[in-house]
Design a protein around this motif. Structure first.
Motif, PDB file in Angstrom:
ATOM      1  N   THR A 138       0.847  -2.912  -6.554  1.00  0.00           N
ATOM      2  CA  THR A 138       2.090  -2.144  -6.519  1.00  0.00           C
ATOM      3  C   THR A 138       3.036  -2.839  -5.538  1.00  0.00           C
ATOM      4  O   THR A 138       2.621  -3.719  -4.775  1.00  0.00           O
ATOM      5  N   ALA A 139       4.289  -2.401  -5.513  1.00  0.00           N
ATOM      6  CA  ALA A 139       5.250  -2.972  -4.567  1.00  0.00           C
ATOM      7  C   ALA A 139       4.798  -2.732  -3.129  1.00  0.00           C
ATOM      8  O   ALA A 139       4.950  -3.607  -2.274  1.00  0.00           O
ATOM      9  N   ASP A 140       4.226  -1.570  -2.860  1.00  0.00           N
ATOM     10  CA  ASP A 140       3.730  -1.286  -1.510  1.00  0.00           C
ATOM     11  C   ASP A 140       2.613  -2.249  -1.116  1.00  0.00           C
ATOM     12  O   ASP A 140       2.548  -2.706   0.030  1.00  0.00           O
ATOM     13  N   GLU A 141       1.749  -2.563  -2.058  1.00  0.00           N
ATOM     14  CA  GLU A 141       0.658  -3.499  -1.781  1.00  0.00           C
ATOM     15  C   GLU A 141       1.188  -4.917  -1.581  1.00  0.00           C
ATOM     16  O   GLU A 141       0.714  -5.642  -0.696  1.00  0.00           O
ATOM     17  N   VAL A 142       2.181  -5.312  -2.369  1.00  0.00           N
ATOM     18  CA  VAL A 142       2.811  -6.626  -2.180  1.00  0.00           C
ATOM     19  C   VAL A 142       3.461  -6.673  -0.798  1.00  0.00           C
ATOM     20  O   VAL A 142       3.335  -7.666  -0.075  1.00  0.00           O
ATOM     21  N   TYR A 143       4.128  -5.608  -0.422  1.00  0.00           N
ATOM     22  CA  TYR A 143       4.765  -5.518   0.902  1.00  0.00           C
ATOM     23  C   TYR A 143       3.743  -5.761   2.007  1.00  0.00           C
ATOM     24  O   TYR A 143       3.995  -6.542   2.934  1.00  0.00           O
ATOM     25  N   GLU A 144       2.591  -5.122   1.919  1.00  0.00           N
ATOM     26  CA  GLU A 144       1.555  -5.297   2.942  1.00  0.00           C
ATOM     27  C   GLU A 144       1.055  -6.745   2.985  1.00  0.00           C
ATOM     28  O   GLU A 144       0.781  -7.276   4.058  1.00  0.00           O
ATOM     29  N   MET A 145       0.949  -7.392   1.829  1.00  0.00           N
ATOM     30  CA  MET A 145       0.510  -8.792   1.793  1.00  0.00           C
ATOM     31  C   MET A 145       1.566  -9.704   2.421  1.00  0.00           C
ATOM     32  O   MET A 145       1.238 -10.589   3.212  1.00  0.00           O
ATOM     33  N   VAL A 146       2.827  -9.485   2.059  1.00  0.00           N
ATOM     34  CA  VAL A 146       3.915 -10.350   2.510  1.00  0.00           C
ATOM     35  C   VAL A 146       4.187 -10.173   4.008  1.00  0.00           C
ATOM     36  O   VAL A 146       4.512 -11.131   4.699  1.00  0.00           O
ATOM     37  N   ARG A 147       4.021  -8.962   4.520  1.00  0.00           N
ATOM     38  CA  ARG A 147       4.273  -8.688   5.947  1.00  0.00           C
ATOM     39  C   ARG A 147       3.405  -9.534   6.862  1.00  0.00           C
ATOM     40  O   ARG A 147       3.780  -9.804   8.000  1.00  0.00           O
ATOM     41  N   LYS A 148       2.265  -9.972   6.392  1.00  0.00           N
ATOM     42  CA  LYS A 148       1.405 -10.829   7.218  1.00  0.00           C
ATOM     43  C   LYS A 148       2.066 -12.178   7.474  1.00  0.00           C
ATOM     44  O   LYS A 148       1.807 -12.819   8.486  1.00  0.00           O
ATOM     45  N   ARG A 149       2.912 -12.604   6.552  1.00  0.00           N
ATOM     46  CA  ARG A 149       3.595 -13.892   6.692  1.00  0.00           C
ATOM     47  C   ARG A 149       5.037 -13.739   7.176  1.00  0.00           C
ATOM     48  O   ARG A 149       5.577 -14.646   7.821  1.00  0.00           O
ATOM     49  N   ILE A 150       5.663 -12.621   6.821  1.00  0.00           N
ATOM     50  CA  ILE A 150       7.041 -12.348   7.246  1.00  0.00           C
ATOM     51  C   ILE A 150       7.050 -10.930   7.826  1.00  0.00           C
ATOM     52  O   ILE A 150       7.372  -9.962   7.135  1.00  0.00           O
ATOM     53  N   PRO A 151       6.675 -10.795   9.094  1.00  0.00           N
ATOM     54  CA  PRO A 151       6.508  -9.467   9.687  1.00  0.00           C
ATOM     55  C   PRO A 151       7.755  -8.575   9.646  1.00  0.00           C
ATOM     56  O   PRO A 151       7.641  -7.359   9.580  1.00  0.00           O
ATOM     57  N   ARG A 152       8.929  -9.159   9.653  1.00  0.00           N
ATOM     58  CA  ARG A 152      10.162  -8.361   9.717  1.00  0.00           C
ATOM     59  C   ARG A 152      10.752  -8.034   8.342  1.00  0.00           C
ATOM     60  O   ARG A 152      11.835  -7.454   8.267  1.00  0.00           O
ATOM     61  N   ILE A 153      10.073  -8.383   7.279  1.00  0.00           N
ATOM     62  CA  ILE A 153      10.595  -8.085   5.943  1.00  0.00           C
ATOM     63  C   ILE A 153      10.540  -6.574   5.715  1.00  0.00           C
ATOM     64  O   ILE A 153       9.633  -5.893   6.193  1.00  0.00           O
TER      65      ILE A 153
END
Length: 139
Positions: free
Chosen positions: A28-43
């Motif tokens: 889901t978008a929420d799950e993608v957000y959690e994955m991406v935040r590890k690389r771009i914390p301020r997204i």
């Protein structure tokens, strides 16, 4: 005729795309957000949602509108089918079955629609949910 300029691949879009293509879970978008935040914390979550929708419209990824569930995203934009667990909502790719060759001209004639694409979804009970049922269940 579509005269939009090609989508600019920003760092945020590139990371979202890399993360999405690195999994087969159709997050889901929420799950993608959690994955991406590890690389771009301020997204922000809004940025992830906006970019997922934009990349889906541009054909870089697929948006899976699952009945009764949240939208899921697939990093593989090619034509392939999916199977969804009716118990837990898990979605998997179906490989080894070629896409159905639909008689598009006849479908358009009968319906009056100009067809753009088709989507076929299989439904069933995934291996994990079947295992939770215990031995011999559903046989």
């Amino acid at each position: 005729m579509d005269i939009r300029p090609p989508l600019k691949m920003t760092r945020q879009r590139a990371v979202i795309l890399e993360e999405l293509r690195g999994v087969t879970t159709h997050p889901t978008a929420d799950e993608v957000y959690e994955m991406v935040r590890k690389r771009i914390p301020r997204i922000s979550l809004a940025t992830v949602y906006r970019n997922l929708e934009l990349m889906a419209r541009e054909g870089l990824i697929q948006r899976l509108d699952v009945a009764g569930g949240p939208k899921r995203y697939d990093g593989d934009p090619g034509l392939h089918y999916h199977v969804r667990c009716v118990r837990c909502g898990r979605v998997d790719d179906v490989h080894g079955i070629p896409p159905v060759d639909l008689p598009q001209a006849r479908l358009e004639q009968v319906t009056g629609y100009r067809l753009l694409a088709h989507r076929l979804e299989f439904r069933g009970v995934c291996p994990a949910c079947r295992g939770a049922e215990g031995p011999g269940a559903g046989s």
